[in-house]
Enzyme design. Structure first.
Site, PDB file in Angstrom:
ATOM      1  CG  HIS A 102     -27.783  18.491 -29.570  1.00 55.05           C
ATOM      2  ND1 HIS A 102     -26.502  18.152 -29.216  1.00 55.05           N
ATOM      3  CD2 HIS A 102     -27.765  18.636 -30.918  1.00 55.05           C
ATOM      4  CE1 HIS A 102     -25.737  18.099 -30.298  1.00 55.05           C
ATOM      5  NE2 HIS A 102     -26.485  18.379 -31.347  1.00 55.05           N
ATOM      6  CG  HIS A 104     -30.609  18.852 -34.763  1.00 50.80           C
ATOM      7  ND1 HIS A 104     -29.956  20.012 -35.109  1.00 50.80           N
ATOM      8  CD2 HIS A 104     -29.644  18.016 -34.310  1.00 50.80           C
ATOM      9  CE1 HIS A 104     -28.657  19.878 -34.889  1.00 50.80           C
ATOM     10  NE2 HIS A 104     -28.434  18.673 -34.403  1.00 50.80           N
TER      11      HIS A 104
HETATM   12  P1  AMP Z   1     -24.721  18.503 -33.932  1.00 52.27           P
HETATM   13  O1  AMP Z   1     -23.790  18.342 -32.746  1.00 52.27           O
HETATM   14  O2  AMP Z   1     -24.032  18.184 -35.221  1.00 52.27           O
HETATM   15  O3  AMP Z   1     -25.999  17.754 -33.781  1.00 52.27           O
HETATM   16  O4  AMP Z   1     -25.117  20.015 -34.072  1.00 52.27           O
HETATM   17  C1  AMP Z   1     -24.965  20.993 -33.088  1.00 52.27           C
HETATM   18  C2  AMP Z   1     -25.863  22.133 -33.458  1.00 52.27           C
HETATM   19  O5  AMP Z   1     -25.698  23.138 -32.488  1.00 52.27           O
HETATM   20  C3  AMP Z   1     -25.570  22.764 -34.826  1.00 52.27           C
HETATM   21  O6  AMP Z   1     -26.755  22.699 -35.603  1.00 52.27           O
HETATM   22  C4  AMP Z   1     -25.167  24.197 -34.491  1.00 52.27           C
HETATM   23  O7  AMP Z   1     -25.659  25.115 -35.424  1.00 52.27           O
HETATM   24  C5  AMP Z   1     -25.799  24.382 -33.125  1.00 52.27           C
HETATM   25  N1  AMP Z   1     -25.137  25.347 -32.256  1.00 52.27           N
HETATM   26  C6  AMP Z   1     -23.819  25.484 -32.019  1.00 52.27           C
HETATM   27  N2  AMP Z   1     -23.595  26.458 -31.120  1.00 52.27           N
HETATM   28  C7  AMP Z   1     -24.807  26.937 -30.756  1.00 52.27           C
HETATM   29  C8  AMP Z   1     -25.256  27.942 -29.855  1.00 52.27           C
HETATM   30  N3  AMP Z   1     -24.403  28.674 -29.134  1.00 52.27           N
HETATM   31  N4  AMP Z   1     -26.588  28.166 -29.750  1.00 52.27           N
HETATM   32  C9  AMP Z   1     -27.473  27.451 -30.478  1.00 52.27           C
HETATM   33  N5  AMP Z   1     -27.115  26.470 -31.342  1.00 52.27           N
HETATM   34  C10 AMP Z   1     -25.808  26.222 -31.482  1.00 52.27           C
END
Ligand code: AMP
Length: 140
Positions: A102, A104
């Site tokens: 993903h 951001h």
């Molecule tokens: P990272 O893996 O550190 O890049 O971040 C994962 C991101 O996913 C974090 O910013 C979380 O806030 C976000 N996140 C986790 N669960 C969900 C969800 N169900 N829907 C949307 N965002 C999510």
């Protein structure tokens, strides 16, 4: 490391859990981050499974980054941002917590600090409103 088909973003892609969707095409889905570091914090994910950038099929990247640019422009317009920060983490040591690739998208403006990466869950009504602003900007 293997791809876990039960990670939370795989469940969102299968429609097993909800998200605040802003954009979708054949290759990608974009939705609001539930713990936004800034208002308008959006995630763009490919539909193709990979843990992160390191194990992804390179064919994933073109449609993913085309969508990142499209959504980033809409986020900038919707939140009147002066700049856009793009972040992408690979493996726990680099800060990754959800193991489906993903990207951001974070609107930034001078003097506005980001909230912590693992902050608190946002109000769903607010996320729904922010998703609506971005969808409107995508249509402009
Ligand atoms: P990272 O893996 O550190 O890049 O971040 C994962 C991101 O996913 C974090 O910013 C979380 O806030 C976000 N996140 C986790 N669960 C969900 C969800 N169900 N829907 C949307 N965002 C999510």
């Amino acid at each position: 490391m293997n791809y876990d088909t039960n990670n939370i973003f795989a469940k969102i892609l299968r429609g097993e859990i909800p998200c605040h969707k802003v954009y979708e095409d054949d290759a990608v889905l974009a939705f609001m981050d539930v713990m936004p570091q800034a208002d308008g914090h959006t995630l763009v994910i490919p539909k193709a499974p990979s843990r992160n950038l390191l194990d992804a099929d390179p064919a994933t990247f073109e449609p993913l980054m085309v969508a990142v640019q499209k959504v980033a422009l809409a986020v900038r317009r919707a939140f009147k941002a002066e700049g856009i920060l793009i972040k992408q983490f690979n493996e726990p040591a680099a800060g990754q917590t959800v193991f489906h690739l993903h990207v951001h998208i974070l609107p930034r403006s001078e003097g506005l600090e980001l909230r912590p990466h693992t902050g608190k869950m946002a109000d769903h009504a607010v996320l729904a409103q922010h998703a609506g602003l971005i969808r409107t900007a995508l249509g402009d």
